[in-house]
Design a protein around this motif. Structure first.
Motif, PDB file in Angstrom:
ATOM      1  N   ALA A   1     -10.669 -77.204   0.311  1.00 28.13           N
ATOM      2  CA  ALA A   1     -11.144 -76.176  -0.626  1.00 28.13           C
ATOM      3  C   ALA A   1     -12.469 -75.595  -0.129  1.00 28.13           C
ATOM      4  CB  ALA A   1     -11.329 -76.793  -2.004  1.00 28.13           C
ATOM      5  N   LEU A   2     -12.652 -74.307  -0.355  1.00 35.32           N
ATOM      6  CA  LEU A   2     -13.905 -73.631  -0.014  1.00 35.32           C
ATOM      7  C   LEU A   2     -14.630 -73.306  -1.315  1.00 35.32           C
ATOM      8  CD1 LEU A   2     -12.563 -71.169   2.719  1.00 35.32           C
ATOM      9  CD2 LEU A   2     -13.533 -73.467   3.031  1.00 35.32           C
ATOM     10  N   VAL A   3     -15.908 -73.634  -1.368  1.00 33.48           N
ATOM     11  CA  VAL A   3     -16.667 -73.437  -2.598  1.00 33.48           C
ATOM     12  C   VAL A   3     -17.828 -72.491  -2.324  1.00 33.48           C
ATOM     13  CG1 VAL A   3     -18.010 -74.596  -4.406  1.00 33.48           C
ATOM     14  CG2 VAL A   3     -16.078 -75.781  -3.327  1.00 33.48           C
ATOM     15  N   ALA A   4     -17.915 -71.443  -3.138  1.00 33.53           N
ATOM     16  CA  ALA A   4     -19.031 -70.499  -3.003  1.00 33.53           C
ATOM     17  C   ALA A   4     -20.029 -70.789  -4.112  1.00 33.53           C
ATOM     18  CB  ALA A   4     -18.516 -69.066  -3.115  1.00 33.53           C
ATOM     19  N   HIS A   5     -21.214 -71.242  -3.735  1.00 32.56           N
ATOM     20  CA  HIS A   5     -22.266 -71.435  -4.739  1.00 32.56           C
ATOM     21  C   HIS A   5     -23.552 -70.845  -4.190  1.00 32.56           C
ATOM     22  CE1 HIS A   5     -24.312 -74.658  -2.556  1.00 32.56           C
ATOM     23  NE2 HIS A   5     -23.119 -75.182  -2.290  1.00 32.56           N
ATOM     24  N   CYS A   6     -24.542 -70.709  -5.052  1.00 33.39           N
ATOM     25  CA  CYS A   6     -25.773 -70.025  -4.631  1.00 33.39           C
ATOM     26  C   CYS A   6     -26.907 -70.976  -4.283  1.00 33.39           C
ATOM     27  CB  CYS A   6     -26.249 -69.056  -5.706  1.00 33.39           C
ATOM     28  SG  CYS A   6     -24.991 -67.861  -6.173  1.00 33.39           S
ATOM     29  N   GLU A   7     -26.717 -72.281  -4.462  1.00 30.57           N
ATOM     30  CA  GLU A   7     -27.768 -73.227  -4.074  1.00 30.57           C
ATOM     31  C   GLU A   7     -27.993 -73.140  -2.567  1.00 30.57           C
ATOM     32  OE1 GLU A   7     -29.555 -75.515  -5.941  1.00 30.57           O
ATOM     33  OE2 GLU A   7     -28.664 -74.700  -7.770  1.00 30.57           O
ATOM     34  N   THR A   8     -29.244 -73.326  -2.157  1.00 31.02           N
ATOM     35  CA  THR A   8     -29.525 -73.347  -0.728  1.00 31.02           C
ATOM     36  C   THR A   8     -28.903 -74.619  -0.150  1.00 31.02           C
ATOM     37  OG1 THR A   8     -31.636 -72.436  -1.370  1.00 31.02           O
ATOM     38  CG2 THR A   8     -31.400 -73.038   0.933  1.00 31.02           C
ATOM     39  N   ASP A   9     -28.177 -74.481   0.907  1.00 30.33           N
ATOM     40  CA  ASP A   9     -27.468 -75.632   1.470  1.00 30.33           C
ATOM     41  C   ASP A   9     -27.235 -75.365   2.952  1.00 30.33           C
ATOM     42  OD1 ASP A   9     -25.483 -77.466   2.326  1.00 30.33           O
ATOM     43  OD2 ASP A   9     -24.761 -77.679   0.277  1.00 30.33           O
ATOM     44  N   ALA A  10     -27.786 -76.237   3.767  1.00 30.42           N
ATOM     45  CA  ALA A  10     -27.709 -76.032   5.213  1.00 30.42           C
ATOM     46  C   ALA A  10     -26.271 -76.101   5.712  1.00 30.42           C
ATOM     47  CB  ALA A  10     -28.562 -77.070   5.922  1.00 30.42           C
ATOM     48  N   GLN A  11     -25.381 -76.687   4.904  1.00 31.92           N
ATOM     49  CA  GLN A  11     -24.007 -76.900   5.339  1.00 31.92           C
ATOM     50  C   GLN A  11     -23.121 -75.663   5.148  1.00 31.92           C
ATOM     51  OE1 GLN A  11     -23.115 -79.941   6.704  1.00 31.92           O
ATOM     52  NE2 GLN A  11     -25.293 -80.329   6.559  1.00 31.92           N
ATOM     53  N   LYS A  12     -23.667 -74.593   4.593  1.00 33.09           N
ATOM     54  CA  LYS A  12     -22.816 -73.427   4.320  1.00 33.09           C
ATOM     55  C   LYS A  12     -22.428 -72.700   5.594  1.00 33.09           C
ATOM     56  CE  LYS A  12     -24.428 -71.956  -0.226  1.00 33.09           C
ATOM     57  NZ  LYS A  12     -25.097 -70.863  -0.949  1.00 33.09           N
ATOM     58  N   GLN A  13     -21.167 -72.304   5.648  1.00 34.24           N
ATOM     59  CA  GLN A  13     -20.694 -71.460   6.758  1.00 34.24           C
ATOM     60  C   GLN A  13     -20.358 -70.086   6.222  1.00 34.24           C
ATOM     61  OE1 GLN A  13     -17.838 -72.809   9.922  1.00 34.24           O
ATOM     62  NE2 GLN A  13     -17.383 -74.272   8.314  1.00 34.24           N
TER      63      GLN A  13
ATOM     64  N   LEU B   1     -10.140 -73.448   9.272  1.00 38.78           N
ATOM     65  CA  LEU B   1      -9.377 -74.267   8.311  1.00 38.78           C
ATOM     66  C   LEU B   1      -8.192 -74.984   8.948  1.00 38.78           C
ATOM     67  CD1 LEU B   1      -8.921 -72.297   4.949  1.00 38.78           C
ATOM     68  CD2 LEU B   1     -10.215 -74.393   5.353  1.00 38.78           C
ATOM     69  N   GLY B   2      -7.557 -74.313   9.910  1.00 34.21           N
ATOM     70  CA  GLY B   2      -6.335 -74.867  10.462  1.00 34.21           C
ATOM     71  C   GLY B   2      -5.191 -74.815   9.462  1.00 34.21           C
ATOM     72  N   SER B   3      -5.278 -73.894   8.510  1.00 33.73           N
ATOM     73  CA  SER B   3      -4.241 -73.750   7.490  1.00 33.73           C
ATOM     74  C   SER B   3      -4.264 -72.309   7.015  1.00 33.73           C
ATOM     75  CB  SER B   3      -4.534 -74.689   6.322  1.00 33.73           C
ATOM     76  OG  SER B   3      -3.815 -74.288   5.177  1.00 33.73           O
ATOM     77  N   ASN B   4      -3.117 -71.796   6.632  1.00 32.71           N
ATOM     78  CA  ASN B   4      -3.081 -70.449   6.076  1.00 32.71           C
ATOM     79  C   ASN B   4      -3.107 -70.448   4.553  1.00 32.71           C
ATOM     80  OD1 ASN B   4      -3.244 -69.122   8.469  1.00 32.71           O
ATOM     81  ND2 ASN B   4      -1.025 -69.052   8.774  1.00 32.71           N
ATOM     82  N   GLU B   5      -3.335 -71.642   3.972  1.00 35.51           N
ATOM     83  CA  GLU B   5      -3.528 -71.746   2.521  1.00 35.51           C
ATOM     84  C   GLU B   5      -5.033 -71.738   2.273  1.00 35.51           C
ATOM     85  OE1 GLU B   5      -1.175 -72.260  -0.080  1.00 35.51           O
ATOM     86  OE2 GLU B   5       0.368 -71.819   1.430  1.00 35.51           O
ATOM     87  N   VAL B   6      -5.529 -70.692   1.647  1.00 32.68           N
ATOM     88  CA  VAL B   6      -6.966 -70.577   1.426  1.00 32.68           C
ATOM     89  C   VAL B   6      -7.253 -70.752  -0.066  1.00 32.68           C
ATOM     90  CG1 VAL B   6      -9.009 -69.153   1.786  1.00 32.68           C
ATOM     91  CG2 VAL B   6      -7.068 -68.951   3.363  1.00 32.68           C
ATOM     92  N   ASN B   7      -7.985 -71.816  -0.392  1.00 33.27           N
ATOM     93  CA  ASN B   7      -8.329 -72.129  -1.783  1.00 33.27           C
ATOM     94  C   ASN B   7      -9.828 -71.949  -1.969  1.00 33.27           C
ATOM     95  OD1 ASN B   7      -5.764 -73.518  -2.998  1.00 33.27           O
ATOM     96  ND2 ASN B   7      -5.986 -74.312  -0.910  1.00 33.27           N
ATOM     97  N   VAL B   8     -10.208 -71.052  -2.873  1.00 39.45           N
ATOM     98  CA  VAL B   8     -11.633 -70.758  -3.059  1.00 39.45           C
ATOM     99  C   VAL B   8     -12.044 -71.010  -4.503  1.00 39.45           C
ATOM    100  CG1 VAL B   8     -13.401 -68.963  -2.961  1.00 39.45           C
ATOM    101  CG2 VAL B   8     -11.602 -69.020  -1.220  1.00 39.45           C
TER     102      VAL B   8
END
Lengths: 235, 235
Positions: free
Chosen positions: B155-167, B176-183
């Motif tokens: 799962a991909l999560v969009a949040h506004c907290e500062t986080d060095a791990q965001k891509q 992802l290696g998958s064509n199923e995109v869960n946001v």
């Protein structure tokens, strides 16, 4: 963080808020001594202290910093206004949230709307940059007949006619060899075949925006968001 | 091309339009013998001839074809409803225009809205697929508490907290290696730190949607349009 706007931000010293922003400050019950933050839409952010509140708000600038444009590309959108004002305003707002550098209204053969209140669009734009914390106000240009526009290099044109020459939008952008992206979007009834031929004669390229029919305003916002999300791939 | 909807489209033989679609046919002054086109939201498009108009419209199916899903990926959006109904409806409409496979409303700690009229969202969805000539109706799921949702893989999560791990969103999708995109997109006040930790414990990844703050509904449409435009790069 509440942001206010002033067209000219001195490095230091006094400035007077315009009527609109004074009213806004009054509504928020700002008092003498309170500090507020201001932008000039040209990259500057200033902190200022309120030193007078009547008849207008006067401020003393305490510091001013410059923020470079945040994106590695520039997006210039040329679009025929939609019949309904709220749709073109919505397009402008969302395109700015995603990243927009200039907005030019074009008059095309199938345009049904021949005038737009620029003042209203300016308000929408200002509110959008304040809301999304951006420091650069996109330029908004008055409506011009399509063929009187100086055609930018490598313009990308989104139309709905079947055309074997169309490339997916981000593919076309990645092959531009330029970070200046100029996109033309037609009116509700699309560009005419004559206009499409004219674009071709000017060296423009045709792009597809996915497999389903998009409304004019959706097409504009699609480009803004695709550029923003796609920029790691093409800049 | 005007499209009508029928939940079950027989390969041949008769069908009766429901009240809503019958009314729509009546408004358009359709007569016995006229041909109309119908979709079932599951990929089928049928041509049918009107053989009765009262009390409801009855049709004789002449032919029926199947259209495979047009995109090489599937997009599943999980989103907290916005305070204003029109914003969540607008998100649904535009996400469908760009490509959406399912839409799940989530209840989060900072959600201010605790119920949404699903019937209304179904209408918006149906109108959007008709308008954009798509044959697949996305599934719309009733609101569920966030932590009761079976967490999809990657799962991909969009949040506004500062986080060095965001891509950046499309970079994350391309890895992802998958064509199923869960946001997952949070409410107006964002996911809480506790919710973000919970996502982390479930193996979700965090993504950034550009450099400016986006509203909930803008974030959802950003993902839909970015996926559509970016798909040549990741599928």
């Amino acid at each position: 963080m509440q942001l206010f706007f002033a067209e000219h931000l001195p490095d230091q010293g006094r400035l007077t808020l315009n009527d609109e922003e004074s009213k806004h400050c009054k509504v928020l019950r700002k008092q003498i001594g309170d500090q507020i933050q201001l932008i000039d839409g040209q990259g500057h952010l200033a902190t200022a202290s309120i030193c007078q509140i009547q008849p207008k708000f006067e401020l003393e600038v305490l510091n001013k910093t410059y923020h470079a444009p945040p994106r590695a590309y520039a997006f210039h959108l040329y679009v025929a206004p939609t019949k309904q004002n709220d749709r073109i305003e919505w397009l402008l707002e969302k395109a700015i949230e995603a990243g927009l550098d200039s907005f030019t209204l074009i008059q095309t053969e199938r345009s049904e709307k021949h005038s737009v209140k620029l003042e209203r669009l300016h308000k929408v734009a200002l509110s959008a940059i304040k809301q999304s914390h951006q420091w650069h106000l996109p330029k908004i240009h008055t409506m011009q007949p399509l063929k009187s526009i100086g055609m930018p290099n490598h313009a990308l044109v989104a139309h709905c006619e079947t055309d074997a020459q169309k490339q997916p939008f981000l593919k076309a952008v990645s092959h531009l060899g330029s970070n200046e992206v100029n996109v033309f979007i037609g009116p509700e009834g699309d560009f005419t075949v004559g206009e499409i031929d004219w674009f071709k004669s000017k060296g423009a390229q045709f792009v597809s925006l996915g497999e389903s029919r998009l409304r004019t305003e959706t097409a504009g916002i699609y480009c803004a968001m695709a550029l923003n999300a796609g920029s790691p791939f093409f800049t």
